[in-house]
Design an enzyme around this catalytic site. Structure first.
Site, short mmCIF file in Angstrom:
data_model
loop_
_atom_site.label_atom_id
_atom_site.label_comp_id
_atom_site.label_asym_id
_atom_site.label_seq_id
_atom_site.Cartn_x
_atom_site.Cartn_y
_atom_site.Cartn_z
N PHE A 192 35.19 38.81 28.31
CA PHE A 192 35.86 37.91 29.25
C PHE A 192 35.04 37.84 30.53
CE2 PHE A 192 38.53 36.51 32.64
CZ PHE A 192 39.27 35.48 32.07
N ASP A 199 28.88 42.53 34.49
CA ASP A 199 30.06 41.90 35.10
C ASP A 199 31.09 42.98 35.40
OD1 ASP A 199 32.46 40.67 35.64
OD2 ASP A 199 32.34 39.22 34.01
N LYS A 249 38.28 40.60 42.36
CA LYS A 249 39.54 41.36 42.22
C LYS A 249 39.69 42.46 43.28
CE LYS A 249 40.06 40.47 37.30
NZ LYS A 249 41.30 39.75 37.07
N THR A 270 30.30 25.35 49.92
CA THR A 270 30.86 25.16 51.26
C THR A 270 31.21 26.49 51.93
OG1 THR A 270 31.73 22.99 50.74
CG2 THR A 270 32.77 24.13 52.58
#
Lengths: 478, 478
Positions: free
Chosen positions: A219, A328, A359, A377
């Site tokens: 994931f 990750d 998280k 941005t």
């Protein structure tokens, strides 16, 4: 599925409610106890079934009056009343929360250190003036970066790029790997006229047919780039266009590990061999692998672990074939394994080319080794960095990583005992720190245990001191 | 490029410094004037060239001491000292800022209403306990949604999904369109066994070969899905794998509009014809167009406008071919065109199937008509919603949309006069509200004007009252 995963929150609940005698269970650090006295509750307290009547009312309201999508809502929360490890819902139910908002609340609800930060007038400006960080950073940016993300940089990495969430972190990390790979291919020369014209219309060579190798059960997020490397659940992937990128098997270890060391070594070797085969195959297909992405513990795909040796050999394969290696740590980073980064357990000085996070770090982002053309941005949110500084202070001051290691040991020992006690129901207890899991025979049994365990807190079920002792020893979310 | 775009910040500066006599220039609303007295500065004040010595020092520090990527940094800011329309840098330079953090500060720096919100103890919990909004929403979620995003919902839309940033908003809006398209194709039947097994390995039919039609010059974000629909600059797209999705021409209007009405109508008809051709062509290719995405004003690709008629006919073409119609208001939403949404200028009751937003709305997200399987960890950030409620209160209380319309008129009249005065230098003045632009002959001239205009503020160059009047009349960022 014959077996199904038990949530880590359930594991902790089970451990607390059914099993109370493992070594380490009574350990409470002085600092942690002190913090708890200040702001934590004594224990859970259930007043209604969940979702209770007020939660149900809010769901109806949101769904029928405001036409909003409520399919995934569990219940509504009273965050003002929630404290430390305890989540309070709108019906006054107080639950031990070891899942903590999909693992994104690092040191508990309404932590006094974070509340204090909010009342400091010097911090106001950071909240009300969100900058375009990439072009107009605030004066205190170098300082805050040093205090927060640079102070916990993985070994061999000194550059960090903040982002707004986990998916954006991985999307941009993939882009960084593609840019790195193409720069390497081009050498000293800049992009060709053909690169420039073709990229504007989504075609090669400007938009090259490169790929990212990922693993079954992985994931990495739900935006289109990330989703092409996510393979945990059908519901995430169905109906969304994807890339033809290689997917290698993640090792499926047999437990208990000490009984299956030979089989597990063979399984890991098989997976690594498949990785090399896929890299060669995709190169031949004209879609070279620019990077390999992997979680140190597969979190959403069923808490799948592999040995340190597996990861170190995988990193070597990446280097051998000229692929970037991206670890990750969106789910595993932040201390829940007993170290700040799960990859630290591999004991490598050069664990990765890219490490992404979000998280429990409160801000998304990734560490890397070279600067790339990455921009948007906001490029993160300095107000989240401000919280992170304080979270890191608390983790250090209260030795929370040691606490995680100690309580994780108590937790896994408890899971071992439980599966010995209920061999027909439970199996494959596994974990690192408080990042633990156990499989239940089937989904129906799992759901039954979950509800029963939660509802048990309606009556006094165990010695409060013991319970308190255990909870305090795992203040980091798991 | 023969001509190049002048930034909107420059347009406003030019207007203010070189041209002072247009009607409407002196207009200042009482409410706006009152707010300004409370917290705004009198005018710009330049002390050094930009970047000044302290900014340069910070850049060196960040680059060489902390190894961070500083390629895009303009200068470092003192956000504590910035007020209203004025950005103060670390060298004490105070600049009129009409670009406002890539258009993401809606009512100016350190607005008293937002500072007040921060000091309300009832709001503390929303900042320190960021929830996983999709599963555990806070008690006040329905209320805050009504007060903020639902109170400004586009015509015909009552559902809204918050997200963390603009790219995530568009990525998830695209996913919503793909899911909608496949649901429509499948009718009552659920996904097939083949759908389910194929999607887990990135293959069709589970991961279908659907496409999104976008336009030349478009900007919809930089994550992999968004980037496949972005066609504004090479630097965004180079080296990143993409999808083979159709790209239609965005009308290239000739100015002044009243002189070229026939040519412009032909140009728009040509573009619409091409859209239909592409939809048919991509269907024949086996990559049907699930959705069309467009900006009401192309913002990053050179401030390109089209007529209301063009958009209404495009929306009809989408409906005719069974494609969803997605209006990307990330840059245009929030009031800068004189209406809350730029698509309101089309005068349609049913302008779109999806409208996405971010930047000046402070939270990302999109409005839509049907619920979809869209989920991630944070699903936005309720603390941003809290700010948005207050921003909307200020916009309503101070009639800021009317102010934008009035000052926008003054601005565009000023640009018309300037291009009449300097026909060799300036051309194609255009705009809606304060969302204005003008082209300069070449890049070098543009850069020279930019620096000259900024440095002019070092000496008193114009009547302060007039200047103040103008600034106050455009408190919304452009």
């Amino acid at each position: 599925m014959a077996t199904s995963l038990i949530g880590r929150q359930l594991a902790l609940h089970l451990q607390k409610n059914l099993w109370l005698g493992a070594p380490g269970c009574r350990y409470v650090s002085k600092a942690a106890a002190k913090a708890e006295v200040e702001f934590d509750y004594d224990g859970p307290s259930m007043k209604t079934t969940v979702p209770g009547p007020r939660s149900q009312l809010f769901v109806l309201l949101l769904n029928f009056v405001f036409s909003q999508n409520v399919g995934a809502v569990n219940f509504f929360c009273n965050y003002e009343e929630s404290r430390g490890n305890y989540l309070v819902d709108v019906d006054g139910n107080r639950m031990l929360d070891v899942y903590t908002q999909i693992s994104s609340i690092p040191i508990g609800y309404n932590h006094p250190a974070l509340l204090k930060l909010m009342t400091n007038p010097n911090n106001l400006s950071t909240f009300v003036n969100r900058p375009a960080l990439g072009i107009l950073p605030p004066e205190n940016f170098p300082d805050k970066l040093t205090e927060s993300l640079l102070s916990i940089a993985p070994s061999g990495m000194s550059r960090v790029q903040t982002m707004a969430c986990g998916s954006c972190s991985n999307e941009n990390a993939y882009k960084a790997m593609f840019i790195w790979y193409r720069n390497k291919e081009r050498g000293q020369s800049g992009p060709s006229a053909e690169d420039i014209s073709s990229c504007m219309v989504n075609q090669g060579p400007g938009c090259p047919d490169l790929s990212i190798l990922s693993f079954t059960g992985a994931f990495h997020g739900r935006t289109l780039g990330c989703l092409a490397t996510t393979h945990s659940k059908v519901i995430h992937k169905l109906d969304v266009p994807s890339f033809d990128w290689p997917i290698a098997p993640f090792p499926r270890l047999q437990y208990p590990l000490e009984e299956f060391s030979r089989e597990n070594a063979q399984e890991e070797a098989r997976c690594l061999e498949e990785v090399e085969d896929l890299i060669v195959k995709w190169r031949q297909k004209g879609k070279p692998v620019a990077g390999i992405v992997i979680e140190p513990i597969q979190a959403e795909g069923g808490d799948n672990h592999a040995s340190a040796d597996f990861f170190i050999r995988l990193r070597r394969i990446a280097a051998k074939h000229g692929c970037a290696f991206h670890v990750d740590e969106v789910q595993t980073g932040g201390g829940c394994t007993g170290k700040f980064w799960a990859h630290e357990h591999w004991g490598s000085d050069d664990p990765a080319d890219i490490v992404s996070f979000s998280k429990k770090l409160l801000t998304g982002g990734y560490y890397h080794k070279e600067p790339y053309r990455i921009f948007n941005t906001w490029m993160g949110d300095p107000s989240k960095n401000l919280f992170l500084c304080e979270v890191l202070n608390v983790i250090r001051r209260e030795n929370l990583l040691e606490e995680v290691a100690r309580s994780g040991k108590a937790l896994i020992n408890g899971l071992y005992e439980l599966q010995a006690q209920y061999p027909g129901l439970l199996s494959r207890a596994r974990g690192q720190g408080t990042f633990c899991a156990i499989d239940v025979r089937d989904d129906a049994t799992r759901d039954k245990i979950l509800v029963k365990t939660r509802d048990k807190a309606a009556a006094p079920i165990c010695d409060h001191e013991l319970q308190k002792g255990f909870n305090t020893s795992s203040p980091l979310s798991v």
